[in-house]
Motif scaffolding. Structure first.
Motif, short mmCIF file in Angstrom:
data_model
loop_
_atom_site.label_atom_id
_atom_site.label_comp_id
_atom_site.label_asym_id
_atom_site.label_seq_id
_atom_site.Cartn_x
_atom_site.Cartn_y
_atom_site.Cartn_z
N ILE A 357 0.85 -1.19 0.00
CA ILE A 357 0.00 0.00 0.00
C ILE A 357 0.88 1.23 0.00
O ILE A 357 1.80 1.36 0.82
N SER A 358 0.59 2.14 -0.93
CA SER A 358 1.28 3.43 -0.98
C SER A 358 0.22 4.54 -0.99
O SER A 358 -0.67 4.54 -1.84
N ALA A 383 -5.60 3.05 7.50
CA ALA A 383 -5.39 2.27 6.28
C ALA A 383 -4.79 0.90 6.56
O ALA A 383 -4.69 0.08 5.64
N GLY A 384 -4.39 0.63 7.80
CA GLY A 384 -3.77 -0.64 8.10
C GLY A 384 -2.41 -0.78 7.45
O GLY A 384 -2.07 -1.84 6.92
N VAL A 385 -1.61 0.28 7.50
CA VAL A 385 -0.29 0.27 6.87
C VAL A 385 0.65 -0.63 7.66
O VAL A 385 0.72 -0.56 8.90
N ASN A 386 1.36 -1.48 6.96
CA ASN A 386 2.32 -2.40 7.55
C ASN A 386 3.70 -2.08 6.98
O ASN A 386 3.97 -2.35 5.80
N ASP A 388 6.45 -3.46 7.61
CA ASP A 388 7.29 -4.64 7.37
C ASP A 388 7.18 -5.13 5.93
O ASP A 388 8.13 -5.73 5.41
N ARG A 389 6.05 -4.91 5.30
CA ARG A 389 5.90 -5.33 3.91
C ARG A 389 6.19 -4.20 2.93
O ARG A 389 5.94 -4.32 1.73
N GLY A 390 6.64 -3.06 3.43
CA GLY A 390 7.05 -1.96 2.56
C GLY A 390 6.00 -0.92 2.28
O GLY A 390 6.13 -0.14 1.32
N ASP A 391 4.93 -0.85 3.10
CA ASP A 391 3.89 0.17 2.90
C ASP A 391 4.44 1.56 3.21
O ASP A 391 5.29 1.72 4.11
N GLN A 392 3.94 2.56 2.48
CA GLN A 392 4.43 3.92 2.63
C GLN A 392 3.27 4.90 2.72
O GLN A 392 2.22 4.70 2.10
N VAL A 393 3.48 5.98 3.50
CA VAL A 393 2.51 7.07 3.62
C VAL A 393 3.27 8.38 3.50
O VAL A 393 4.25 8.61 4.21
N SER A 394 2.81 9.23 2.58
CA SER A 394 3.44 10.53 2.35
C SER A 394 2.41 11.62 2.56
O SER A 394 1.32 11.57 1.99
N VAL A 395 2.72 12.63 3.39
CA VAL A 395 1.83 13.75 3.69
C VAL A 395 2.53 15.05 3.32
O VAL A 395 3.65 15.30 3.76
#
Length: 518
Positions: A357-358, A383-386, A388-395
């Motif tokens: 998820i990005s 969003a349930g960002v994890n 460990d699996r490489g999910d990213q959030v940019s604000v």
């Protein structure tokens, strides 16, 4: 005849006395009166509504023949493709024509209601094929997107040997309605429907095309590459729909915090559509299932063995053993069966698993580091960002350009205001028209009444001279303070003076005519 000429002359003289504005008003009233009369005449005509439209020349001919036979008035429109009848007869005629006229010329199994003498097997075969095609055509035309359909079925002749047999095939021609289309699953449903209605027909042997020459059934056969393409398109649509709903949910949450239109969220979600099936077996500790024990024992005196009877009578050496003794026998047989616990597990992973998820969040206005971290934390949890699996959030926070939004809101406000005015105008349209007509009639009558009293009627034989009439007129050079009605009468009086001065003979004739009538 003389009285008619005098009346016409009076009308002409009265018309000449009207000003330009009065003439326009009178003409407007006459035109309005004629329009009302014409409207009443047309309103008395029977209202015609559509009975059938989009008819072929054969169908239109059959329908009009039936209408003529029943003596029903009708009208043709759209170059003969549409038939209009009276509104009160429309629905009853549709019911009547449905049972009497075969509109689309499609023949179904009702053809077997009549038995023809001397029919051969070939005739019956052809008759059955035509009826089957007609029934399939009628059924497919029930689809909302289909306007007309045409089906051709090829039934091969039975062969003596299997290797010589040919497969049954079918072709479907569709005319779709305006702005309508068929999805691949709908085309596949048509192919399946036709194939299951004809004996020995496979879905891949059904061809579907439209009147524009587009092959709709291409790549939709069983096990073909088109199915793979179709599945991939569905997977892409599912991914896009999931991203849209995902972003919308987060954006709604942020708009509660920052205000409507103050945040934008875009999501990119990687999904795995591979269907994985896993089998596993696990063995536990062994345990005793069954046990079998067999024991044998014996005891006794043994007999002499191996002694030669001749040895007893003859001297010499002795062979074998001689004598007797005790003997014992014991046997123990043990059998044990062991088994181990076994666990068999089968797992099937459903396609569509999220692998990454990005999220990109854009907020209107500048953000402090503390606000940015809070928004990132809230979005990540929602969003349930994890990580460990490489999910990213940019604000990111920056001012939005709202000029287009302001223009759209302004245009929308103007349109709503215009619609409200039109609704008010439509509501008051009839009362305003009635008031306008009454006002115009009142104005014309009032203006005409201000002219007619100025013409005096004299007894017969006592016609004053024109000069005397002119001398009795008030002096135009005298300035008086008059009311608006008096000023209007004064203006009319001036017009009479001018008429007397310019055409005294005509005025004298008019006066003499009036006196003669008296």
């Amino acid at each position: 005849m003389a009285s008619g000429a005098q009346f016409q002359e009076q009308i002409n003289n009265l018309w000449q006395k009207f000003s330009k504005g009065q003439k326009i008003t009178v003409l407007f009233i006459i035109i309005l009166f004629l329009a009302v009369i014409i409207g009443i005449i047309f309103a008395q005509q029977p209202k015609m509504e559509m009975l059938y439209s989009g008819l072929s020349s054969e169908d239109a001919s059959a329908l009009t023949a039936k209408l003529k036979e029943q003596k029903v008035p009708y009208q043709l429109a759209d170059e003969g493709k549409t038939i209009l009848v009276r509104a009160e007869d429309k629905y009853q005629l549709r019911l009547d024509m449905a049972g009497q006229v075969n509109l689309k010329g499609v023949i179904g199994f009702e053809s077997f209601n009549e038995t023809r003498f001397g029919e051969t097997d070939t005739d019956k075969r052809v008759k059955y094929l035509v009826a089957l095609q007609g029934e399939l055509t009628r059924t497919i035309e029930y689809l909302d997107a289909v306007e007309t359909a045409k089906i051709h079925i090829v039934l091969p002749q039975p062969a003596l040997f299997v290797r010589d047999e040919k497969e049954t095939t079918a072709s479907v021609l569709l005319r779709l309605k305006a702005y309508a289309g068929l999805r691949p699953e709908q085309v596949k449903s048509i192919m399946s429907f036709v194939s299951h209605s004809v004996e020995g027909l496979k879905p891949e042997n059904v061809t579907v095309m439209d009147v524009n020459g587009n092959l709709l059934s291409e790549g939709l056969g069983n096990g073909s590459s088109g199915d793979t393409v179709y599945i991939s398109a569905n997977q892409l649509a599912l991914k896009q729909q999931y991203e849209k709903e995902f972003a919308k949910s987060l954006q709604t949450m942020l708009e509660k915090m920052r205000g409507a239109g103050k945040a934008v969220v875009r999501a990119s979600i990687a999904m795995n559509f591979d269907q994985v099936e896993t089998h596993s077996e696990r063995y536990d500790d062994t345990f005793l299932v069954s046990e079998h024990i067999k024991e044998e024992s014996s005891r006794g005196i043994s007999q002499p063995v191996g002694e030669n009877p001749a040895d007893a009578n003859m001297g010499g050496p002795s062979y074998g053993q001689s004598g007797s003794g005790t003997s014992e026998h014991e046997l123990i047989d043990t059998t044990r069966n062991f088994d181990a616990g076994k666990t068999v597990e089968t797992k099937t992973t459903a396609p569509g698993k999220i692998t990454n998820i990005s999220l990109a969040v854009l907020v209107d206005g500048d953000l402090t580091p503390e606000e940015e971290n809070k928004i990132k934390e809230v979005v990540a949890k929602a969003a349930g960002v994890n990580t460990d699996r490489g999910d990213q959030v940019s604000v990111v926070g920056m001012p939005f350009n709202t000029e287009d939004v302001a223009k759209m809101e302004e245009a929308l406000a103007k349109r709503e205001s215009f619609q409200r005015r039109m609704e008010y105008l439509k509501f008051f349209q009839t009362p305003l028209m009635i008031l306008l007509i009454l006002g115009i009639i009142f104005f014309v009558v009032r203006r005409a009444g201000s002219i007619l009293p100025k013409i005096n009627y004299y007894p017969k034989g006592k016609v004053p001279e024109i000069a005397a009439i002119s001398n009795e007129m008030p002096n135009p050079n005298v300035e008086l303070t008059l009311s608006p009605e008096a000023m209007e009468k004064k203006a009319m009086q001036k017009q009479v003076d001018n008429l007397v001065q310019k055409n005294p003979v005509d005025v004298a004739k008019v006066v003499k005519t009036w006196l003669a009538e008296d």
